[in-house]
Scaffold this motif. Structure first.
Motif, short mmCIF file in Angstrom:
data_model
loop_
_atom_site.label_atom_id
_atom_site.label_comp_id
_atom_site.label_asym_id
_atom_site.label_seq_id
_atom_site.Cartn_x
_atom_site.Cartn_y
_atom_site.Cartn_z
N ASN A 19 0.87 -1.17 0.00
CA ASN A 19 0.00 0.00 0.00
C ASN A 19 0.91 1.22 0.00
N SER A 20 1.16 1.75 -1.19
CA SER A 20 2.14 2.84 -1.27
C SER A 20 1.72 3.89 -2.28
N PHE A 21 2.34 5.05 -2.21
CA PHE A 21 2.17 6.14 -3.17
C PHE A 21 0.73 6.60 -3.30
N GLY A 22 -0.05 6.46 -2.24
CA GLY A 22 -1.40 6.99 -2.27
C GLY A 22 -2.38 6.23 -3.14
N GLU A 23 -2.01 5.01 -3.58
CA GLU A 23 -2.90 4.30 -4.50
C GLU A 23 -4.20 3.85 -3.84
N TRP A 24 -4.24 3.82 -2.52
CA TRP A 24 -5.46 3.42 -1.81
C TRP A 24 -6.05 4.60 -1.04
N THR A 25 -5.90 5.82 -1.57
CA THR A 25 -6.46 6.99 -0.89
C THR A 25 -7.45 7.74 -1.78
N SER A 26 -7.45 7.49 -3.08
CA SER A 26 -8.38 8.20 -3.96
C SER A 26 -9.28 7.20 -4.67
N GLY A 27 -10.49 7.64 -4.96
CA GLY A 27 -11.43 6.80 -5.70
C GLY A 27 -12.05 5.68 -4.88
N LEU A 28 -11.97 5.75 -3.55
CA LEU A 28 -12.50 4.67 -2.71
C LEU A 28 -14.02 4.65 -2.75
N ILE A 29 -14.59 3.46 -2.90
CA ILE A 29 -16.03 3.31 -2.75
C ILE A 29 -16.36 2.61 -1.43
N LEU A 30 -15.33 2.15 -0.74
CA LEU A 30 -15.51 1.63 0.61
C LEU A 30 -14.21 1.88 1.38
N ASN A 31 -14.36 2.39 2.61
CA ASN A 31 -13.20 2.73 3.42
C ASN A 31 -13.57 2.44 4.88
N GLY A 32 -13.23 1.23 5.34
CA GLY A 32 -13.62 0.81 6.69
C GLY A 32 -12.43 0.63 7.60
N ILE A 33 -12.52 1.18 8.80
CA ILE A 33 -11.47 1.05 9.81
C ILE A 33 -11.95 0.07 10.88
N ASP A 34 -11.07 -0.85 11.27
CA ASP A 34 -11.40 -1.84 12.30
C ASP A 34 -10.45 -1.64 13.48
N PRO A 35 -10.96 -1.62 14.71
CA PRO A 35 -10.09 -1.34 15.86
C PRO A 35 -9.11 -2.47 16.15
N ASP A 36 -8.06 -2.12 16.90
CA ASP A 36 -7.10 -3.11 17.38
C ASP A 36 -7.77 -3.89 18.51
N GLU A 37 -7.99 -5.18 18.27
CA GLU A 37 -8.68 -6.00 19.26
C GLU A 37 -7.64 -6.81 20.03
N GLY A 38 -7.54 -6.54 21.32
CA GLY A 38 -6.47 -7.07 22.15
C GLY A 38 -6.42 -8.58 22.25
N ASP A 39 -7.56 -9.26 22.06
CA ASP A 39 -7.57 -10.72 22.19
C ASP A 39 -7.22 -11.42 20.88
N ILE A 40 -6.91 -10.64 19.83
CA ILE A 40 -6.52 -11.22 18.53
C ILE A 40 -5.10 -10.78 18.23
N PRO A 41 -4.18 -11.72 17.96
CA PRO A 41 -2.80 -11.33 17.60
C PRO A 41 -2.80 -10.40 16.40
N ASN A 42 -1.88 -9.45 16.38
CA ASN A 42 -1.90 -8.40 15.36
C ASN A 42 -1.84 -8.92 13.92
N GLY A 43 -1.16 -10.04 13.69
CA GLY A 43 -1.06 -10.59 12.35
C GLY A 43 -2.35 -11.24 11.86
N TYR A 44 -3.37 -11.27 12.72
CA TYR A 44 -4.67 -11.86 12.39
C TYR A 44 -5.80 -10.87 12.68
N ASP A 45 -5.43 -9.61 12.90
CA ASP A 45 -6.37 -8.59 13.35
C ASP A 45 -6.50 -7.52 12.25
N ILE A 46 -7.68 -7.45 11.63
CA ILE A 46 -7.92 -6.51 10.53
C ILE A 46 -7.88 -5.08 11.04
N LYS A 47 -7.24 -4.21 10.27
CA LYS A 47 -7.12 -2.79 10.60
C LYS A 47 -7.91 -1.90 9.64
#
Length: 196
Positions: free
Chosen positions: A30-58
């Protein structure tokens, strides 16, 4: 005259760069702003402490490209995690290839993901598959890659009625282990936003 030509060249360069950024490169970065323009969906998911970070959607992002290009038109999906994405199971035993990333699209937004027009993107170590809502495999051109992020591309021809005006969506990361799997959003669905 030279100044005018330089300004025109700079404007043309910026226009070309902006156009190029409308179509992400599916390379696991994810670089050079390629995922910042033209988005039709933009969802943020919180850091969930009971899920290891490598399996936790952001972050989940989607771009719908429909400019008439046979090679670029389609749906692009980005999945960012709080840690490095992986296919390694959180359980110490087989089965092989148990971890998967799945994104469901309820194309007609009726709350039912089992219609023939709906789509599920399934990415695992053995490959990337697109299903319709009945579970049938949809033929067409796809790609997916994992690097620092997970990215999908599904060609426009794999959708009936593409481009879609609206849809509901969710993404699931199944870690094949004891800790809970992660769903984004945690409840309900993300809804597409109009293209700018």
């Amino acid at each position: 005259m030279k100044r005018v030509l330089l300004i025109l060249a700079a404007v043309m360069f910026l226009l070309c760069v902006d156009n190029a950024l409308a179509v992400p490169v599916v390379d696991g970065i994810n670089s050079f702003g390629e995922w910042t323009s033209g988005l039709i969906l933009n969802g943020i998911d919180p850091d969930e402490g009971d899920i290891p970070n490598g399996y936790d959607i952001k972050h989940i992002a989607m771009i719908r490209e429909f400019g008439g290009s046979a090679t670029d038109d389609g749906m692009y999906v980005l999945i960012e995690l709080h840690g490095a994405p992986t296919f390694t199971s959180l359980d110490p035993f087989p089965p092989i290839d148990p971890v998967f990333y799945a994104t469901g699209l309820d194309i007609n937004s009726d709350g039912d993901f089992s219609d023939a027009g709906d789509r599920v993107f399934d990415f695992r170590a053995s490959g990337f598959t697109v299903y319709d809502g009945t579970g049938a495999i949809v033929a067409g051109t796809t790609s997916a890659v994992m690097g620092s992020v997970v990215e999908y591309y599904v060609s426009a021809g794999m959708f009936a009625g593409f481009p879609m005006s609206s849809f509901q969506s969710f993404t699931l990361l199944d870690n094949a282990g004891g800790p809970p799997d992660d769903r984004s959003p945690n409840e309900g669905f993300d809804t597409s936003i109009p293209e700018p």
